[in-house]
Design an enzyme around this catalytic site. Sequence first.
Site, PDB file in Angstrom:
ATOM      1  N   CYS A 191      30.890  -1.453  52.899  1.00 51.16           N
ATOM      2  CA  CYS A 191      30.878  -0.435  51.842  1.00 51.16           C
ATOM      3  C   CYS A 191      32.128   0.432  51.796  1.00 51.16           C
ATOM      4  CB  CYS A 191      29.658   0.468  52.003  1.00 51.16           C
ATOM      5  SG  CYS A 191      28.080  -0.398  52.113  1.00 51.16           S
ATOM      6  N   HIS A 242      30.275   7.699  49.934  1.00 50.03           N
ATOM      7  CA  HIS A 242      30.587   7.038  51.213  1.00 50.03           C
ATOM      8  C   HIS A 242      32.086   6.955  51.489  1.00 50.03           C
ATOM      9  CE1 HIS A 242      28.987   3.855  54.295  1.00 50.03           C
ATOM     10  NE2 HIS A 242      29.178   5.041  54.832  1.00 50.03           N
TER      11      HIS A 242
END
Length: 585
Positions: free
Chosen positions: A83, A144
């Site tokens: 990610c 993130h």
Amino acid sequence: ASFLFLCFRSPLVTPLIFGLLLQAPPTQLSTITQPNFVLFLADDLGIGDVGCYGNDTIRTPNIDRLAKEGVKLTQHIAAAPLCTPSRAAFLTGRYPLRSGMDAVNDYRVIFWNAGSGGLPPNETTFAKILQQQGYHTGLIGKWHQGVNCESRNDHCHHPLKHGFDYFYGMPFTLISDCQPTETPEMDRAFRRKLWLSTQMIGLITLTAVFGRLTGLISVPWKTLTCLAGFSLLLFISWFSSYGFIRYWNCIMMRNHGITEQPMVTDRTTSLILRESISFIQRNKHRPFLLFLSFLHSHTPLLTTEKFLGMSRHGLYGDNVEEMDWMVGQVLDAIDKEGLKETTLVYFASDHGGWLERQEGERQLGGWNGIYKGGKAMGGWEGGIRVPGIFRWPGVLPAGTVIDEPTSLMDIYPTVVHLAGGAVPQDRVIDGRDLLPLLRGAAAHSEHEFLFHYCGVHLHAARWHQRDTGAVWKAHYVTPIFSPPGAGACYDRGFCPCFGEGVTHHEPPLLFELSQDPSEAKPLSADTEPLFDTVIRKIGRAIEEHRRTLTPVPEQLSVSNVVWKPWLQPCCGMFPFCWCDKEGDN
């Protein structure tokens, strides 16, 4: 001839003919300045989970409709198989190691909201350039990419510092720890060791104290005090961090303010959808960028009751089908506001599906179709080949399929150029403008070579031989599957990038992907006459690529990813962090 002459002299016919000659074709861009952009990015979605990419058991009619009305890419490649680095590359158009967003260690993503690593302030995202071009930019969903650098509220890595005018969502990522009923996911092996060590030191301390009090053993009180202090320190380390993961990592923010700590997972999906549609409605009269960064389909697979049990693939399938419904709701909002013809829509996933994610008999990760490997594997196609769909009615030809190597990094120059901006000239931009390829003005992708990293370790590289259409891919490092032949690292949960869990290949494993997309039959000098030529060609390209790399601070170093209490976002007075500003109270 005289009849034609008379016709052309007619005062009605002449303007009509000139009008027809001067009429713009349906794909003329000159009539549309600064289109809107809606970018959908799924989380951990496998390319094999989508109907238009071959899945006939999970229902994705809205994503399939995008492909039918637009352009589908069959070789769309993520710049990283996890990610944090993949999204950094997506936002900056650069391989993540150029910004320090790939790891030299096993901590390959951001682990805490209270870490100090993140997307550096000196990186220029496409949102920042669009903002300068007069766009209103919004990020809804997952970030993130870090939050703070030196203090709790400096927000140096925050979306609003990277070109977004509006943010609603998770500064971190969804994890099973966010759902109290699920088995903990984050740093599972390490926290077990830490808790076991805490218990052992505590037991030794209690035994020593008992022995000292009963006279069975002679231990100085100073030693016992040190043991007790060390035991207490271990307990505090475990409990203050891992004991409160829901409060530290599972939070929702609106702009700079925390709205839920911890997040109330039952309503997360409806809030994200509401915020996305509201953003479109608020900005319909000016150019906008909406980056809808889904929490679907990452564990714990938050799924509303309406979709539970509706698919043929358990909770994972239910979650994917709900995400598809959300795509449909946003597309309906675009249509309702009359923005369909002036909005470029894009759908992709940040990397491949997580094969190892299982709980007992439940498969909680995605499927990557015919492609080998999955999430965390930097070389195999299953970890990096993702869905890639564009729709722009009247500009991009509907129902088109393009089998050319493209990258998630290509979004950067594509949207920047369409918005009337220019990519930065003071740094290397690895993405390429996709518009000529998407419109059919170019026959081939501008990517001759693509490099596939696992952390900062180069695992593979591909060469698109344009004159023959061949796509050669050389693997220099591959993970060791366990059990052997399983196609994943089931005993670890993730495949490693280096160390004892990988195999180095000399000569490299070579595949021709246009003939062997599953990477099942490696070629050799005995079976492929061009073997040595191809390996030399790719080797020279890697050397040239490495000369473009410059040292940068490591954002995912151990010192940057560890939990730092003074950086913890807190709704209240630390450590009493709790609030629910979305609830009735």
